[in-house]
Design an enzyme around this catalytic site. Sequence first.
Site, PDB file in Angstrom:
ATOM      1  N   ASP A  35       4.274   2.941   1.870  1.00 54.25           N
ATOM      2  CA  ASP A  35       4.762   4.308   1.734  1.00 54.25           C
ATOM      3  C   ASP A  35       5.094   4.906   3.097  1.00 54.25           C
ATOM      4  OD1 ASP A  35       4.681   4.457  -0.991  1.00 54.25           O
ATOM      5  OD2 ASP A  35       2.755   5.485  -1.103  1.00 54.25           O
ATOM      6  N   LYS A  56       8.175   7.739  -0.385  1.00 48.65           N
ATOM      7  CA  LYS A  56       8.305   8.919  -1.247  1.00 48.65           C
ATOM      8  C   LYS A  56       7.824  10.112  -0.437  1.00 48.65           C
ATOM      9  CE  LYS A  56       7.561   6.979  -5.871  1.00 48.65           C
ATOM     10  NZ  LYS A  56       8.653   7.659  -6.544  1.00 48.65           N
ATOM     11  N   MET A 168       0.203  19.107  -0.879  1.00 45.14           N
ATOM     12  CA  MET A 168       1.629  19.361  -1.132  1.00 45.14           C
ATOM     13  C   MET A 168       1.885  20.834  -1.419  1.00 45.14           C
ATOM     14  SD  MET A 168       2.409  15.896  -3.333  1.00 45.14           S
ATOM     15  CE  MET A 168       0.747  15.739  -4.034  1.00 45.14           C
TER      16      MET A 168
END
Length: 245
Positions: A35, A56, A168
């Site tokens: 990732d 991502k 996030m």
Amino acid sequence: MSAKVWLVGAGPGDPELLTLKAVRALGEAQVVMIDDLVNPAVLEHCPGARVIRVGKRGGCRSTPQAFIHRLMLRYARQGKCVVRLKGGDPCIFGRGGEEAQWLAARGIETELVNGITAGLAGATRCGIPLTHRGVARGVTLVTAHTLDDGGPQWPALAQSGTTLVVYMGVSKLDEVRSGLLAGGMASETPVAMIENASLPEQRECRSRLGDMLVDARTFALKSPAILVIGEVAAQAALAALQRSA
């Protein structure tokens, strides 16, 4: 040939936080699917592996999850030792459970290897204990981004009595603040906004719930970042005094 996929947590960024089991899995790997948020320094543990980047990141072009599934399956069926290397922990907002289920349904053996999650590592480096006797007896990890339109139940979380660690959440600061205030959380509740958890470039902005939007703007907060919301965030000053003693 034996087919197996390791779903490995690389931790929040500091390569020294990698577990011994993760190092062993990387040492055996023939294919490593990595990732974007994984520190490239951990790849020194798999010098002979083929490295495939399947990043991502919010706001950036991302590798489709269906493609990642098919890629893991293809190499596993070739008998390769495959490591799917994820930032943090694969089962904390890392889709590790989804990938394990998908592979198991197709007869592929998987093994999950835990990694230290960014919320824990970032808070610790700031001197913030996520739980603290007499202050917070629990911690809730929550993502500000969800698959449905409803989002997290901020009013209910405001009444949980636990430390909130929000992942996030940089683009959702207004929603987080408004929801928690609407749920009755005091505007003076301490907040720590932590960018690049555990890395040398980690930055922290200390604020209060009512002021977090203005302070984040002044600080120029950017992702990846986590928010620690609760009375434990005020413990950082004590930790700084202890380090200087």
